[in-house]
Design an enzyme around this catalytic site. Structure first.
Site, PDB file in Angstrom:
ATOM      1  N   ASP A 215      63.221  32.324  43.299  1.00  0.00           N
ATOM      2  CA  ASP A 215      61.835  32.233  42.484  1.00  0.00           C
ATOM      3  C   ASP A 215      62.338  32.499  40.909  1.00  0.00           C
ATOM      4  O   ASP A 215      62.931  33.668  40.694  1.00  0.00           O
ATOM      5  CB  ASP A 215      60.588  32.769  42.917  1.00  0.00           C
TER       6      ASP A 215
ATOM      7  N   ASN B  70      51.007  28.227  49.298  1.00  0.00           N
ATOM      8  CA  ASN B  70      49.902  27.972  48.833  1.00  0.00           C
ATOM      9  C   ASN B  70      49.595  26.526  48.909  1.00  0.00           C
ATOM     10  O   ASN B  70      50.414  25.661  48.815  1.00  0.00           O
ATOM     11  CB  ASN B  70      49.850  28.585  47.264  1.00  0.00           C
TER      12      ASN B  70
ATOM     13  N   VAL C 142      53.105  24.189  41.593  1.00  0.00           N
ATOM     14  CA  VAL C 142      54.152  23.382  41.944  1.00  0.00           C
ATOM     15  C   VAL C 142      53.775  22.406  42.959  1.00  0.00           C
ATOM     16  O   VAL C 142      53.676  23.030  44.293  1.00  0.00           O
ATOM     17  CB  VAL C 142      55.522  23.822  41.946  1.00  0.00           C
TER      18      VAL C 142
ATOM     19  N   HIS D 226      56.305  24.119  49.285  1.00  0.00           N
ATOM     20  CA  HIS D 226      57.526  24.882  49.577  1.00  0.00           C
ATOM     21  C   HIS D 226      56.924  26.291  50.107  1.00  0.00           C
ATOM     22  O   HIS D 226      55.488  26.750  50.052  1.00  0.00           O
ATOM     23  CB  HIS D 226      57.913  25.423  47.971  1.00  0.00           C
TER      24      HIS D 226
HETATM   25  P1  5GP Z   1      53.219  28.159  43.873  1.00  0.00           P
HETATM   26  O1  5GP Z   1      51.892  28.913  42.972  1.00  0.00           O
HETATM   27  O2  5GP Z   1      52.996  26.672  43.505  1.00  0.00           O
HETATM   28  O3  5GP Z   1      53.046  28.269  45.436  1.00  0.00           O
HETATM   29  O4  5GP Z   1      54.315  28.615  43.291  1.00  0.00           O
HETATM   30  C1  5GP Z   1      55.343  28.038  42.630  1.00  0.00           C
HETATM   31  C2  5GP Z   1      56.583  29.065  42.300  1.00  0.00           C
HETATM   32  O5  5GP Z   1      57.401  28.387  41.731  1.00  0.00           O
HETATM   33  C3  5GP Z   1      56.064  30.188  41.503  1.00  0.00           C
HETATM   34  O6  5GP Z   1      56.259  31.543  42.236  1.00  0.00           O
HETATM   35  C4  5GP Z   1      57.215  30.094  40.082  1.00  0.00           C
HETATM   36  O7  5GP Z   1      57.521  31.354  39.690  1.00  0.00           O
HETATM   37  C5  5GP Z   1      58.118  29.107  40.899  1.00  0.00           C
HETATM   38  N1  5GP Z   1      58.727  28.519  39.663  1.00  0.00           N
HETATM   39  C6  5GP Z   1      58.219  27.558  38.677  1.00  0.00           C
HETATM   40  N2  5GP Z   1      59.032  26.986  38.093  1.00  0.00           N
HETATM   41  C7  5GP Z   1      60.238  27.216  38.552  1.00  0.00           C
HETATM   42  C8  5GP Z   1      61.472  26.851  38.131  1.00  0.00           C
HETATM   43  O8  5GP Z   1      61.763  25.904  37.373  1.00  0.00           O
HETATM   44  N3  5GP Z   1      62.640  27.320  38.838  1.00  0.00           N
HETATM   45  C9  5GP Z   1      62.429  28.024  39.735  1.00  0.00           C
HETATM   46  N4  5GP Z   1      63.747  28.765  40.350  1.00  0.00           N
HETATM   47  N5  5GP Z   1      60.996  28.790  40.210  1.00  0.00           N
HETATM   48  C10 5GP Z   1      59.998  28.101  39.608  1.00  0.00           C
END
Ligand code: 5GP
Ligand code: ZN
Length: 120
Positions: free
Chosen positions: A31, A88, A97, A101
């Site tokens: 992340d 989530n 995103v 995941h």
């Molecule tokens: P969500 O809130 O959608 O469950 O989590 C998305 C996760 O993706 C977040 O913890 C965020 O830090 C991570 N994330 C967002 N953009 C990127 C990216 O470009 N690269 C990586 N490696 N992680 C990302």
């Protein structure tokens, strides 16, 4: 694949990420904004927006993502100490995103609460 999806771009190597595992069906990478010493995202290669969009045909894939999580956890020496898996789903859970995941969080004791990545 979805053209404007960050995780699809990472899977296609159009965007950089620290990839720690990959196979035919899944990719795992660090992340970008870790909430714990180990914070890995495990994603299917297939673009599925949320866990609510999973269909019967994805049943094996969802199981596979968990086996990948276990393998990654072992690789990061979390097998004995433990770790947390978080999915989530949608706005109220804070999903940002929209490519399914699993968050794998570990490397320190996590709060004993139901929580998302931040502040666990
Ligand atoms: P969500 O809130 O959608 O469950 O989590 C998305 C996760 O993706 C977040 O913890 C965020 O830090 C991570 N994330 C967002 N953009 C990127 C990216 O470009 N690269 C990586 N490696 N992680 C990302
Ligand atoms: Zn995607």
């Amino acid at each position: 694949m979805s053209a404007d999806c960050i995780f699809c771009k990472i899977i296609k190597r159009e965007l950089d990420a620290d990839i720690v595992y990959e196979d035919e069906y899944a990719v795992a990478f660090k992340d970008i904004n870790p909430a714990a010493p180990v914070h890995i995202l495990i994603v299917p290669r297939e673009h599925i927006p949320t866990i609510m969009d999973v269909e019967k045909s994805n049943e094996k894939l969802i199981g596979h993502l968990h086996l990948v999580a276990n393998e990654v956890a072992r690789a990061f020496k979390l097998g004995k100490k433990g770790y947390r898996l978080v999915i989530n789903c949608g706005a109220d859970a804070g999903q940002i995103v929209f490519h399914l995941h699993l968050h794998l969080l570990g490397g320190r004791p996590l709060l004993q609460t139901i929580a998302k990545g931040r502040g666990v």
